[in-house]
Design an enzyme around this catalytic site. Structure first.
Site, PDB file in Angstrom:
ATOM      1  N   ARG A  35     -11.355  10.401  11.263  1.00 16.04           N
ATOM      2  CA  ARG A  35     -11.081  11.062  10.157  1.00 16.04           C
ATOM      3  C   ARG A  35      -9.825  10.838   9.272  1.00 16.04           C
ATOM      4  O   ARG A  35      -8.834  10.305  10.066  1.00 16.04           O
ATOM      5  CB  ARG A  35     -10.912  12.693  10.450  1.00 16.04           C
ATOM      6  CG  ARG A  35     -12.255  13.284  11.073  1.00 16.04           C
ATOM      7  CD  ARG A  35     -12.395  14.723  11.182  1.00 16.04           C
ATOM      8  NE  ARG A  35     -13.609  14.888  11.991  1.00 16.04           N
ATOM      9  CZ  ARG A  35     -14.791  14.883  11.463  1.00 16.04           C
ATOM     10  NH1 ARG A  35     -15.194  14.683  10.209  1.00 16.04           N
ATOM     11  NH2 ARG A  35     -15.928  15.036  12.213  1.00 16.04           N
ATOM     12  N   ASP A  36      -9.965  10.584   7.910  1.00 20.36           N
ATOM     13  CA  ASP A  36      -8.995  10.306   7.170  1.00 20.36           C
ATOM     14  C   ASP A  36      -7.817  11.261   7.368  1.00 20.36           C
ATOM     15  O   ASP A  36      -7.911  12.557   7.442  1.00 20.36           O
ATOM     16  CB  ASP A  36      -9.333  10.087   5.611  1.00 20.36           C
ATOM     17  CG  ASP A  36      -8.330   9.404   5.084  1.00 20.36           C
ATOM     18  OD1 ASP A  36      -8.567   8.359   4.448  1.00 20.36           O
ATOM     19  OD2 ASP A  36      -7.271  10.174   4.538  1.00 20.36           O
ATOM     20  N   ILE A  37      -6.789  11.019   7.536  1.00 20.47           N
ATOM     21  CA  ILE A  37      -5.265  11.748   7.759  1.00 20.47           C
ATOM     22  C   ILE A  37      -4.979  12.436   6.594  1.00 20.47           C
ATOM     23  O   ILE A  37      -4.462  13.605   6.412  1.00 20.47           O
ATOM     24  CB  ILE A  37      -4.218  10.944   8.266  1.00 20.47           C
ATOM     25  CG1 ILE A  37      -3.090  11.830   8.746  1.00 20.47           C
ATOM     26  CG2 ILE A  37      -3.528  10.145   6.969  1.00 20.47           C
ATOM     27  CD1 ILE A  37      -2.096  11.061   9.478  1.00 20.47           C
ATOM     28  N   ASN A  92     -12.149  -0.411  -0.825  1.00 15.13           N
ATOM     29  CA  ASN A  92     -11.145  -0.627  -1.728  1.00 15.13           C
ATOM     30  C   ASN A  92     -10.585  -2.077  -1.652  1.00 15.13           C
ATOM     31  O   ASN A  92     -10.317  -2.485  -0.282  1.00 15.13           O
ATOM     32  CB  ASN A  92     -10.057   0.168  -1.916  1.00 15.13           C
ATOM     33  CG  ASN A  92     -10.277   1.482  -2.473  1.00 15.13           C
ATOM     34  OD1 ASN A  92     -11.568   1.379  -3.242  1.00 15.13           O
ATOM     35  ND2 ASN A  92      -9.982   2.491  -1.902  1.00 15.13           N
ATOM     36  N   VAL A 101      -4.245   0.149   2.786  1.00 15.18           N
ATOM     37  CA  VAL A 101      -4.261  -0.014   4.120  1.00 15.18           C
ATOM     38  C   VAL A 101      -4.872  -1.565   4.399  1.00 15.18           C
ATOM     39  O   VAL A 101      -6.033  -1.576   3.948  1.00 15.18           O
ATOM     40  CB  VAL A 101      -4.886   0.917   5.234  1.00 15.18           C
ATOM     41  CG1 VAL A 101      -4.812   0.153   6.471  1.00 15.18           C
ATOM     42  CG2 VAL A 101      -3.984   2.136   5.102  1.00 15.18           C
ATOM     43  N   HIS A 105     -11.906  -0.974   5.757  1.00 21.47           N
ATOM     44  CA  HIS A 105     -12.557   0.108   6.070  1.00 21.47           C
ATOM     45  C   HIS A 105     -13.500   0.846   5.019  1.00 21.47           C
ATOM     46  O   HIS A 105     -13.216   0.449   3.636  1.00 21.47           O
ATOM     47  CB  HIS A 105     -11.448   1.216   6.243  1.00 21.47           C
ATOM     48  CG  HIS A 105     -10.457   1.389   5.367  1.00 21.47           C
ATOM     49  ND1 HIS A 105      -9.436   0.656   5.333  1.00 21.47           N
ATOM     50  CD2 HIS A 105     -10.143   2.449   4.221  1.00 21.47           C
ATOM     51  CE1 HIS A 105      -8.672   0.971   4.300  1.00 21.47           C
ATOM     52  NE2 HIS A 105      -9.141   1.994   3.733  1.00 21.47           N
ATOM     53  N   HIS A 107     -14.859   4.042   3.264  1.00 29.48           N
ATOM     54  CA  HIS A 107     -14.603   5.632   3.208  1.00 29.48           C
ATOM     55  C   HIS A 107     -15.994   6.171   3.215  1.00 29.48           C
ATOM     56  O   HIS A 107     -16.879   5.774   2.293  1.00 29.48           O
ATOM     57  CB  HIS A 107     -13.858   6.093   2.054  1.00 29.48           C
ATOM     58  CG  HIS A 107     -12.576   5.578   1.739  1.00 29.48           C
ATOM     59  ND1 HIS A 107     -11.386   6.152   1.953  1.00 29.48           N
ATOM     60  CD2 HIS A 107     -12.086   4.440   1.377  1.00 29.48           C
ATOM     61  CE1 HIS A 107     -10.289   5.740   1.853  1.00 29.48           C
ATOM     62  NE2 HIS A 107     -10.812   4.321   1.622  1.00 29.48           N
TER      63      HIS A 107
END
Ligand code: AMP
Length: 119
Positions: A35-37, A92, A101, A105, A107
């Site tokens: 999970r995204d922070i 991205n 980052v 990855h 999303h």
């Protein structure tokens, strides 16, 4: 930047190794998902290759890893129960793509009506 040596200091490599905590939702030999922070939607999961790849731009010819990560992203969306309501997959690259980052990855976003605007 796709060599294993470039993972020095990479936060997602540290997550993949289990050196720093994450809220994991999926893992296999090639892919991790957590999970995204800073979630931008009720469901916001990041799906990434275990090995260090700085960006999707480095993976044009690695269809196997591209497929593994995308298939895992779809599986995560389904396990988050987003298939019926809908979801967005986004990745991205670079400065203008707003990549923050440098470890590739995808999303997975869903759980609310997302804006039709992409930028
Ligand atoms: P991007 O801007 O596309 O590179 O996305 C990077 C994402 O990583 C952002 O949505 C951040 O909130 C997220 N992020 C950064 N550090 C962490 C972390 N330690 N655990 C989970 N998500 C993170």
């Amino acid at each position: 930047m796709s060599s294993d040596a470039s993972d020095t200091g990479c936060i997602f490599c540290a997550i993949a190794r289990g050196d720093i905590p994450s809220d994991g939702v999926y893992a296999d030999d090639h892919v991790i998902a957590f999970r995204d922070i800073s979630p931008q939607a009720p469901s916001h999961v990041l799906v990434a290759p275990r090995r260090h790849v700085a960006s999707i731009d480095e993976l044009r010819d690695d269809r196997e890893l591209l497929g593994r990560v995308l298939a895992a992203a779809v599986a995560v969306a389904q396990s988050e129960n987003l298939a019926e309501s809908g979801y967005r997959l986004a990745t991205n690259h670079g400065r203008d793509g707003a990549q923050s980052v440098a470890h590739w990855h995808v999303h997975v976003l869903g759980g609310r009506a997302l804006s039709g605007r992409l930028g």
